[in-house]
Design a protein around this motif. Sequence first.
Motif, PDB file in Angstrom:
ATOM      1  N   HIS A   1      -1.872   7.963   6.957  1.00 50.91           N
ATOM      2  CA  HIS A   1      -1.452   6.657   7.490  1.00 50.91           C
ATOM      3  C   HIS A   1      -0.480   6.795   8.653  1.00 50.91           C
ATOM      4  N   LEU A   2       0.080   7.992   8.857  1.00 50.76           N
ATOM      5  CA  LEU A   2       1.237   8.144   9.736  1.00 50.76           C
ATOM      6  C   LEU A   2       1.062   9.280  10.736  1.00 50.76           C
ATOM      7  N   LYS A   3       1.731   9.146  11.862  1.00 51.32           N
ATOM      8  CA  LYS A   3       1.795  10.241  12.835  1.00 51.32           C
ATOM      9  C   LYS A   3       3.076  10.111  13.647  1.00 51.32           C
ATOM     10  N   ILE A   4       3.497  11.228  14.250  1.00 49.88           N
ATOM     11  CA  ILE A   4       4.709  11.232  15.077  1.00 49.88           C
ATOM     12  C   ILE A   4       4.313  11.128  16.548  1.00 49.88           C
TER      13      ILE A   4
ATOM     14  N   LYS B   1       6.105   2.787  -0.306  1.00 49.66           N
ATOM     15  CA  LYS B   1       5.209   1.634  -0.197  1.00 49.66           C
ATOM     16  C   LYS B   1       5.611   0.766   0.992  1.00 49.66           C
ATOM     17  N   SER B   2       4.617   0.171   1.589  1.00 52.80           N
ATOM     18  CA  SER B   2       4.874  -0.751   2.693  1.00 52.80           C
ATOM     19  C   SER B   2       5.298  -2.109   2.139  1.00 52.80           C
TER      20      SER B   2
ATOM     21  N   GLU C   1       0.831  -1.205   0.000  1.00 55.13           N
ATOM     22  CA  GLU C   1       0.000   0.000   0.000  1.00 55.13           C
ATOM     23  C   GLU C   1       0.864   1.253   0.000  1.00 55.13           C
ATOM     24  N   LEU C   2       0.427   2.259  -0.757  1.00 51.71           N
ATOM     25  CA  LEU C   2       1.125   3.538  -0.829  1.00 51.71           C
ATOM     26  C   LEU C   2       0.839   4.331   0.446  1.00 51.71           C
TER      27      LEU C   2
END
Length: 235
Positions: free
Chosen positions: A132-135, A158-159, A126-127
């Motif tokens: 999809h992300l956080k710090i 990509k994962s 998946e792109l």
Amino acid sequence: MSLLKKTKTYGFFCSMAYILASCHVYAKDYSTKELEQLAQNFIASQTITKPDVKTEIKSLTLDKRIATKFCAQPVNLTTAATPPFNRQVTVQIRCEQAPLWTQYVHVRINEMHPVIVSTQLVSKGELLTQSHLKIVYRAKQFVRAAYINDLSLLIGSKSKRNLREGMPVGAHQVCMVCKGDKVTIFAKTRSLTIKTSGIALQDGNLGEQIRVKNQKSGKTVSARVKDVESVEVNI
């Protein structure tokens, strides 16, 4: 009484008044909470901080049975440790005037480092987007060197495996350029940049060298990953 005697007497009383006033200003009772705060502030004033790291400094709780301590002058704070401190430092708090006393306070220092984690389940291939992300910040001892803390290095990559929600993202789990991807090859000279297309023969992340097949010439070259789906060859 002569003028000289009056002057000496006045001077004596002024001196005594000053001493008594000074003692009154500095004389203080110290509770365990105040001793803890003194030690904490002492270490905080000497701790070397980093702009991308959150530093938490906290004194360990003293035994509640310790009685309130009195000192007629400012207490003296010292530590055998020198900056940069380890995770725990011992501070000595000492009253140098009767009644003499010494109290040791342990201070814990936690460095919280930024780590990027997934906000949801991410499937293999998946792109990755910003959603999809956080710090998040985690204690230094739980942060591995392979973890990534720069969102710009991940968005668009990509994962390479399934990522669980809250899972830290490491360089080995993603590829900015993945094997089989179509990539843009930039060939640079001192005065010219040539652009062509190619196929990645290996996975790669920013700055890594991978093998790429030039679609026009059919030749395989070694190229450095420049960005998502782009590589660079120096001529």
